[in-house]
Write a protein that holds these residues in place. Sequence first.
Motif, PDB file in Angstrom:
ATOM      1  N   LYS A 185      31.090  14.869  88.064  1.00 40.84           N
ATOM      2  CA  LYS A 185      29.775  15.494  88.158  1.00 40.84           C
ATOM      3  C   LYS A 185      29.184  15.624  86.757  1.00 40.84           C
ATOM      4  O   LYS A 185      29.896  15.945  85.800  1.00 40.84           O
ATOM      5  N   THR A 186      27.902  15.374  86.640  1.00 35.52           N
ATOM      6  CA  THR A 186      27.182  15.564  85.381  1.00 35.52           C
ATOM      7  C   THR A 186      26.118  16.629  85.591  1.00 35.52           C
ATOM      8  O   THR A 186      25.288  16.524  86.496  1.00 35.52           O
ATOM      9  N   ILE A 187      26.161  17.668  84.761  1.00 37.35           N
ATOM     10  CA  ILE A 187      25.234  18.782  84.927  1.00 37.35           C
ATOM     11  C   ILE A 187      24.610  19.125  83.581  1.00 37.35           C
ATOM     12  O   ILE A 187      25.032  18.645  82.531  1.00 37.35           O
ATOM     13  N   SER A 188      23.611  19.974  83.624  1.00 31.28           N
ATOM     14  CA  SER A 188      22.978  20.529  82.433  1.00 31.28           C
ATOM     15  C   SER A 188      23.261  22.035  82.429  1.00 31.28           C
ATOM     16  O   SER A 188      23.035  22.712  83.437  1.00 31.28           O
ATOM     17  N   LEU A 189      23.755  22.550  81.303  1.00 31.43           N
ATOM     18  CA  LEU A 189      24.121  23.965  81.215  1.00 31.43           C
ATOM     19  C   LEU A 189      23.140  24.663  80.277  1.00 31.43           C
ATOM     20  O   LEU A 189      23.251  24.599  79.052  1.00 31.43           O
ATOM     21  N   GLN A 190      22.163  25.340  80.851  1.00 25.85           N
ATOM     22  CA  GLN A 190      21.130  26.013  80.083  1.00 25.85           C
ATOM     23  C   GLN A 190      21.584  27.418  79.687  1.00 25.85           C
ATOM     24  O   GLN A 190      22.532  27.957  80.255  1.00 25.85           O
ATOM     25  N   PRO A 191      20.912  28.031  78.706  1.00 29.76           N
ATOM     26  CA  PRO A 191      21.256  29.413  78.329  1.00 29.76           C
ATOM     27  C   PRO A 191      21.203  30.335  79.544  1.00 29.76           C
ATOM     28  O   PRO A 191      20.238  30.321  80.313  1.00 29.76           O
ATOM     29  N   GLY A 192      22.264  31.112  79.728  1.00 29.06           N
ATOM     30  CA  GLY A 192      22.340  32.017  80.869  1.00 29.06           C
ATOM     31  C   GLY A 192      23.033  31.427  82.078  1.00 29.06           C
ATOM     32  O   GLY A 192      23.417  32.163  82.989  1.00 29.06           O
ATOM     33  N   GLN A 193      23.198  30.099  82.109  1.00 24.84           N
ATOM     34  CA  GLN A 193      23.866  29.467  83.245  1.00 24.84           C
ATOM     35  C   GLN A 193      25.372  29.380  83.007  1.00 24.84           C
ATOM     36  O   GLN A 193      25.852  29.482  81.877  1.00 24.84           O
ATOM     37  N   SER A 194      26.115  29.178  84.088  1.00 27.61           N
ATOM     38  CA  SER A 194      27.572  29.152  83.978  1.00 27.61           C
ATOM     39  C   SER A 194      28.161  28.127  84.946  1.00 27.61           C
ATOM     40  O   SER A 194      27.505  27.689  85.897  1.00 27.61           O
TER      41      SER A 194
END
Length: 224
Positions: A185-194
């Motif tokens: 899986k490829t995801i984007s981890l933005q500030p505040g996300q986990s």
Amino acid sequence: MKNVDYYVIRVKIRVEGTSDPGIVALNPGDEIILKYDNSKGEYTYNGYVVQQLGLNNGNDVTNYIRLGWSAFSNDIMYFMRAFDPTTGYDSSILIRDYTHPANTVYYHVINREGIDGGGKNAIIESLKKDEFSSYINIKRWNSTSNTDGKIHSFNKNTLTQLIIRNVNYNTLSNVIIRLASCSDKTISLQPGQSITVEYTVNGFKYNGCALQQIDFNNGGQVMI
């Protein structure tokens, strides 16, 4: 510094300006008290500024706690031999900025190799006990002594979550979650996300699939 329930630790107290005291055998339940000198902004032992505490019978190369003295910052650091000898040494902050109590931050470290020949996964934790004293506790893995309110062990037969959170860093794009039995899986981890990972008796899983690793460097496995 207190040996809560770990094996016997032979401590060498390094001081500035005089000969070092002899080895102190720190048995379970024993503690060494360092007094803070407000005028110097440093910790002392028998009136002398403490440089560091050797935790391996005086062999400061393997396990020691360095205090903030002379040219060093006002942090208390823990040093241990790196698991890969080619990378040098591992160091971690135990207490950050101890000269300004309003800003002081306390941490804990786990030494997988153990201290002074004792059991593996030694826990070295710091905490503020009250207005007048801070503690560095040394404990066994799976210790039942709840000294800092943190759980430092787990029952592998009980489902547990591991949460990897981007608190306030820049957005991490193309984070690749590598899975053994499913498509990566490829995801984007933005500030505040986990990212939430489950731990079971069969190991770590992500969305029910066996987890191998998580790459934070756009898929570059040299930086994960």
